[in-house]
Design an enzyme around this catalytic site. Structure first.
Site, PDB file in Angstrom:
ATOM      1  N   ARG A  39      40.372  47.779  49.422  1.00  0.00           N
ATOM      2  CA  ARG A  39      39.356  46.725  49.534  1.00  0.00           C
ATOM      3  C   ARG A  39      39.969  45.407  50.012  1.00  0.00           C
ATOM      4  NH1 ARG A  39      35.167  47.354  44.419  1.00  0.00           N
ATOM      5  NH2 ARG A  39      33.717  48.746  45.491  1.00  0.00           N
ATOM      6  N   LYS A 210      26.897  62.835  37.650  1.00  0.00           N
ATOM      7  CA  LYS A 210      25.537  62.666  37.160  1.00  0.00           C
ATOM      8  C   LYS A 210      24.476  62.779  38.237  1.00  0.00           C
ATOM      9  CE  LYS A 210      26.100  60.053  32.967  1.00  0.00           C
ATOM     10  NZ  LYS A 210      25.781  58.803  32.289  1.00  0.00           N
ATOM     11  N   GLY A 358      33.997  54.262  46.208  1.00  0.00           N
ATOM     12  CA  GLY A 358      34.338  54.565  44.826  1.00  0.00           C
ATOM     13  C   GLY A 358      35.341  55.699  44.740  1.00  0.00           C
ATOM     14  N   GLY A 381      28.480  51.843  44.397  1.00  0.00           N
ATOM     15  CA  GLY A 381      27.054  51.603  44.140  1.00  0.00           C
ATOM     16  C   GLY A 381      26.350  50.989  45.339  1.00  0.00           C
TER      17      GLY A 381
HETATM   18  C1  3PG Z   1      31.965  47.824  42.364  1.00  0.00           C
HETATM   19  O1  3PG Z   1      33.126  48.213  42.398  1.00  0.00           O
HETATM   20  O2  3PG Z   1      31.016  48.579  42.063  1.00  0.00           O
HETATM   21  C2  3PG Z   1      31.690  46.401  42.742  1.00  0.00           C
HETATM   22  O3  3PG Z   1      32.871  45.679  42.867  1.00  0.00           O
HETATM   23  C3  3PG Z   1      30.749  45.747  41.764  1.00  0.00           C
HETATM   24  O4  3PG Z   1      31.288  45.750  40.474  1.00  0.00           O
HETATM   25  P1  3PG Z   1      30.341  46.019  39.234  1.00  0.00           P
HETATM   26  O5  3PG Z   1      29.887  47.444  39.334  1.00  0.00           O
HETATM   27  O6  3PG Z   1      31.189  45.772  38.002  1.00  0.00           O
HETATM   28  O7  3PG Z   1      29.187  45.074  39.306  1.00  0.00           O
HETATM   29 MG    MG Z   2      29.664  49.232  40.453  1.00  0.00          MG
END
Ligand code: 3PG
Ligand code: MG
Length: 401
Positions: A39, A210, A358, A381
């Site tokens: 990132r 999930k 992720g 997300g």
């Molecule tokens: C993530 O990694 O999902 C983003 O940096 C946002 O972080 P958060 O899910 O803790 O809001």
């Molecule tokens: Mg997140």
């Protein structure tokens, strides 16, 4: 309407640009060292562009969830190690601001910035106002700079984060320039392209735990793809929902309910694994490949060899492949085969290959295939939400309307 980009910021010579980045990177639990700097690397083109244009940069990000951390864990959530990594990768000195996110020391550090200088603020979430879209906190951040850039794709879905929404809203009200950065522009362009005119056939690959978390995403994908392959922990949710005995694999009732409406697609658009690796819960070294029910005391941990071959063939036959979620318990080397072979087949594909961020991005990177994909999203997300067609408040503040 096209979003404002860096070129819309005007003359940047001598300007101080507030850049919201997503440096929420995985950390080593013990040492707090940056475990994966993807990132940070992804934000460098924007930072370099601004510095080359004669600006100075005030970068800011959250790191982890300090509000839920123990005092011991919280110590690792300062931006010190991230600042050092950022400086190393950028090859420019980065000043880490004072321990308070805003305040006199930070104001002084920002005022002292010269063109080409870079300041990184402390973890935004150390200030509880960050997650409340607080107007005063937004004003304090806004006072530090002349313009704002959102290059934090991974956080764009957070509608309550002051630095994502309240801060650009403050600049908007003051008629100050705002733009998306090069990373956000690239993420949006690639995902928009995928969702509007993908080259067919389009293959979706879904893994992870999930079904309930990803139900909207799965439904969106179903409407776009020609085939959807299932793997990972959610496999056993589907199996259990079909009445197959999954042994000791833990599947919540809520998960089964979420999977039920999807069962009508199984055997049509949705393909479930035909075999899977099961390991004995109290002795993971004892494994067996199952094609039907999983025996008592065993749990599903990876897709099996026949499934891997079948999925690889599907990947080869597809022009666009969208992958989200590991196919097995890939952190355990013995159960990483499914995830690794799928990543390898995607990397070898001549088609368009997109990996949702992720854990999936980490897996692709861990096995050395990230660079061979068309795109590996920095959003977890955010990737899911944008594919689902959610409108982000953060991006709405970049536009004038
Ligand atoms: C993530 O990694 O999902 C983003 O940096 C946002 O972080 P958060 O899910 O803790 O809001
Ligand atoms: Mg997140």
């Amino acid at each position: 309407m096209a979003k404002k980009t860096l070129n819309d910021l005007g003359d940047l010579k001598g300007k101080k640009v507030l850049v919201r980045v997503d440096f929420n990177v995985p950390l080593d639990k013990k040492t707090g060292a940056v475990k994966n700097d993807r990132r940070i690397r992804a934000a460098l083109p924007t930072i370099k562009h601004l510095l080359d244009a004669g600006a100075s940069v005030i970068a800011m990000s959250h790191l982890g969830r300090p509000e839920k951390a123990t005092p011991e864990e919280r110590k690792n959530l300062t931006m010190d190690k991230v600042a050092a990594k950022f400086s190393e990768l950028l090859a420019v000195p980065v000043t880490k601001a004072a321990n308070d996110v805003v305040g006199p020391a930070v104001t002084a550090a920002a005022a002292a910035l010269k063109p080409g200088g870079v300041l990184l603020l402390e973890n935004l979430r150390f200030d509880p106002r960050e997650q409340k879209n607080d107007p005063e906190f937004a004003a304090a951040l806004a006072a530090l700079g002349d313009a704002y850039v959102n290059d934090a794709f991974g956080t764009c879905q957070n509608d309550k984060d002051t630095s994502m929404v309240g801060l650009p809203a403050n600049l908007k009200a003051a008629g100050k320039p705002r733009a998306i950065g090069l990373l956000v522009a690239k993420e949006l362009e690639i995902i928009d392209g995928l969702m509007t005119e993908p080259k067919r056939p389009v293959l979706g690959i879904m893994g992870g735990a999930k079904v309930s978390d990803k139900i909207a995403f799965i439904n969106t994908l179903l409407a776009k793809v020609d085939h959807l392959l299932i793997g990972g922990k959610m496999t056993y949710t589907f199996l259990k929902a079909q009445g197959v005995d999954v042994g000791a694999t833990r599947v919540g009732d809520e998960e089964i309910e979420a999977a039920k409406p999807l069962l009508a697609h199984v055997g049509k658009k949705i393909t479930l694994p035909v075999d899977y690796v099961a390991a004995k819960s109290d002795d993971l070294l004892q494994t067996q490949v199952c094609e039907g029910p999983i025996p008592a005391g065993f749990e599903g941990v990876d897709i099996g060899p026949k499934t891997i071959e079948h999925y690889k063939a599907q990947i080869k036959d597809s022009a666009t492949i969208i992958w989200n979620g590991p196919l097995g318990w890939f952190e355990q080397t013995a159960f990483a085969r499914g995830t690794q072979y799928i990543a390898e087949a995607m990397a070898a594909s001549a088609g368009v290959t997109v990996v949702g961020g992720g854990e999936t991005a980490e897996a692709a990177e861990q096995f050395g295939f990230a660079e061979k994909m068309t795109h590996v999203s920095t959003g977890g997300g955010a990737f899911l939400a944008y594919v689902e067609g959610k409108k982000f408040q953060s991006l709405a503040q970049i536009d004038d309307k």
